[in-house]
Structure formats: structure tokens, C-alpha cells
Design a protein around this motif. Structure first.
Motif, short mmCIF file in Angstrom:
data_model
loop_
_atom_site.label_atom_id
_atom_site.label_comp_id
_atom_site.label_asym_id
_atom_site.label_seq_id
_atom_site.Cartn_x
_atom_site.Cartn_y
_atom_site.Cartn_z
N SER A 1 -3.44 -71.66 -23.87
CA SER A 1 -3.28 -70.21 -23.40
C SER A 1 -3.67 -70.12 -21.84
CB SER A 1 -4.33 -69.31 -24.26
OG SER A 1 -5.62 -69.59 -23.78
N ARG A 2 -4.16 -71.12 -21.15
CA ARG A 2 -4.27 -70.91 -19.84
C ARG A 2 -3.17 -71.19 -19.07
NH1 ARG A 2 -9.41 -74.49 -20.09
NH2 ARG A 2 -10.87 -73.15 -20.97
N ASN A 3 -2.06 -71.37 -19.64
CA ASN A 3 -0.73 -71.84 -18.92
C ASN A 3 0.06 -70.34 -18.68
OD1 ASN A 3 -0.02 -74.39 -17.79
ND2 ASN A 3 0.17 -75.01 -19.60
N TYR A 4 -0.70 -69.35 -19.52
CA TYR A 4 -0.16 -67.90 -19.32
C TYR A 4 -0.66 -67.12 -18.56
CZ TYR A 4 2.39 -69.61 -23.70
OH TYR A 4 3.48 -70.45 -24.63
N THR A 5 -0.03 -66.02 -18.03
CA THR A 5 -0.72 -65.19 -17.39
C THR A 5 -1.55 -64.31 -18.06
OG1 THR A 5 1.20 -63.56 -17.56
CG2 THR A 5 1.35 -65.08 -15.64
N ASP B 1 -1.28 -60.98 -18.38
CA ASP B 1 -0.52 -60.04 -18.98
C ASP B 1 0.84 -60.64 -19.87
OD1 ASP B 1 0.57 -60.68 -16.56
OD2 ASP B 1 1.09 -58.85 -15.96
N ALA B 2 0.68 -61.74 -20.26
CA ALA B 2 1.75 -62.21 -20.82
C ALA B 2 2.12 -61.53 -22.02
CB ALA B 2 1.43 -63.93 -21.26
N VAL B 3 3.41 -61.79 -22.35
CA VAL B 3 4.12 -61.03 -23.50
C VAL B 3 4.70 -62.21 -24.47
CG1 VAL B 3 5.91 -59.65 -24.28
CG2 VAL B 3 4.75 -59.01 -22.40
N PHE B 4 4.25 -62.36 -25.65
CA PHE B 4 4.70 -63.25 -26.73
C PHE B 4 5.38 -62.68 -27.73
CE2 PHE B 4 3.44 -66.67 -29.74
CZ PHE B 4 3.94 -67.92 -28.88
N LEU B 5 6.53 -62.84 -27.83
CA LEU B 5 7.54 -62.12 -29.06
C LEU B 5 7.68 -63.17 -30.01
CD1 LEU B 5 10.06 -60.34 -26.65
CD2 LEU B 5 8.07 -59.51 -27.83
N THR B 6 7.36 -62.91 -31.35
CA THR B 6 7.41 -64.04 -32.38
C THR B 6 8.23 -63.42 -33.49
OG1 THR B 6 5.52 -63.26 -33.57
CG2 THR B 6 5.26 -64.95 -31.92
N ASP C 1 4.63 -67.16 -10.63
CA ASP C 1 3.42 -67.71 -9.88
C ASP C 1 2.92 -68.76 -10.71
OD1 ASP C 1 4.02 -65.66 -8.06
OD2 ASP C 1 2.66 -64.18 -9.32
N GLY C 2 3.70 -69.74 -11.00
CA GLY C 2 2.94 -70.98 -11.54
C GLY C 2 2.58 -70.89 -13.06
N LEU C 3 2.59 -69.70 -13.78
CA LEU C 3 2.36 -69.56 -15.24
C LEU C 3 3.62 -68.81 -16.12
CD1 LEU C 3 -1.04 -67.91 -14.29
CD2 LEU C 3 -0.66 -70.56 -15.39
N ILE C 4 3.25 -69.09 -17.32
CA ILE C 4 4.06 -68.41 -18.00
C ILE C 4 3.87 -66.95 -18.30
CG2 ILE C 4 5.23 -68.32 -20.40
CD1 ILE C 4 4.22 -71.68 -20.53
N SER C 5 4.96 -65.87 -18.01
CA SER C 5 4.59 -64.64 -18.02
C SER C 5 5.05 -64.20 -19.37
CB SER C 5 5.41 -64.00 -16.95
OG SER C 5 6.50 -64.01 -16.59
N ALA C 6 6.14 -64.62 -19.98
CA ALA C 6 6.78 -64.11 -21.16
C ALA C 6 7.27 -65.40 -21.92
CB ALA C 6 7.84 -63.07 -20.97
N GLN C 7 7.24 -65.19 -23.32
CA GLN C 7 7.70 -66.37 -24.15
C GLN C 7 8.37 -65.56 -25.41
OE1 GLN C 7 5.38 -69.50 -25.29
NE2 GLN C 7 6.85 -70.20 -26.57
N THR C 8 9.69 -65.86 -25.56
CA THR C 8 10.39 -65.45 -27.04
C THR C 8 10.32 -66.64 -27.98
OG1 THR C 8 11.48 -63.70 -25.67
CG2 THR C 8 12.28 -64.19 -28.04
N VAL C 9 10.02 -66.51 -29.23
CA VAL C 9 10.12 -67.47 -30.27
C VAL C 9 10.71 -66.92 -31.32
CG1 VAL C 9 8.64 -68.97 -31.74
CG2 VAL C 9 7.66 -68.14 -29.37
N ARG C 10 11.81 -67.95 -31.65
CA ARG C 10 12.80 -67.46 -32.74
C ARG C 10 12.84 -68.82 -33.74
NH1 ARG C 10 18.31 -65.77 -31.16
NH2 ARG C 10 18.58 -67.82 -31.10
#
Length: 119
Positions: free
Chosen positions: A25-29, A31-36, A98-107
Motif C-alpha cells: 500500500s505504500r506505493n499509493y498516495t 488519497d488513492a482511489v481503488f475501484l473494484t 508524483d512517483g506513486l499510484i493515485s488511482a487504480q481501476t480493477v476489472r
């Protein structure tokens, strides 16, 4: 220190192999958004829970990945097979900031596998 999306993704893959959700999880900002398929999760804790569920569904999976970068966005097509399940149509979209993942959508589509018996 800012990392390229390719560097973040390579590091993310290395962290996933450890199974350490805090480290992953440290690779994410913050305020990351994770859509599953189950809904939207936010922040590092949400990401941690979402990835934990996916890894729990697919222990010891044989993953097949095909990444394609477009600037600060990664489209990742994937599939996975375990003794009991198969994932098809897996597509993740990662947005980097900024060198991190700010959003991810998973399908993906998760289906039980029927064990084959030999005669």
C-alpha cells in the motif's frame, strides 16, 4: 524522489510477491482511489483491503501480465489461474502522480475451476 510509472510498477510487482499488504500500500498516495467490482475503496487503507481480498481469492496464482504505458497511465491486461479458480478478462488501469499510484481501476471475471480427473 519522483519515480517514473515504469519504476513504480516494477516496485509494485516486487512488493506484491511478498504478500506484505502494508508494504504494497505504500506505493499509493494517501488519497488513492481503488475501484473494484465490489465498489470504491479510498486511501491507503482502502487499497490495502482491496488488494488483500484479491490475493485471498487467488492464493498461489499463476499470473500472466501484459502492461502498456501511455504517459502517466498504465493499462494492465492480466489473467490468473489457481487450483480452484480462474481469472479472465482482467484489466487494471493505474494512474500515477508524483512517483506513486493515485488511482487504480480493477476489472476481472473470477470463475471456479472444475478439477479434471484422468481416466
Amino acid at each position: 524522489m519522483s519515480r517514473t510509472p515504469q519504476e513504480v510498477f516494477a516496485d509494485h510487482g516486487n512488493r506484491l510477491t511478498t504478500g506484505d499488504l502494508d508494504l504494497i500500500s505504500r506505493n499509493y498516495t494517501e488519497d488513492a482511489v481503488f475501484l473494484t467490482p465490489e465498489g470504491t475503496l479510498t486511501g491507503r487503507e482502502g487499497v490495502r483491503r482491496g488488494i488483500g481480498r484479491l490475493l485471498a481469492d487467488l492464493p498461489d496464482a499463476d499470473w500472466q501480465l501484459s502492461p502498456q504505458f501511455a504517459g502517466d497511465v498504465l493499462f494492465l491486461r492480466w489473467s490468473a489461474v489457481t487450483d480452484t479458480h480462474e481469472v479472465t478478462d482482467g484489466v487494471d488501469t493505474f494512474v500515477f502522480r508524483d512517483g506513486l499510484i493515485s488511482a487504480q481501476t480493477v476489472r476481472y471475471t473470477l470463475t471456479p475451476r472444475t478439477p479434471r480427473t484422468t481416466v
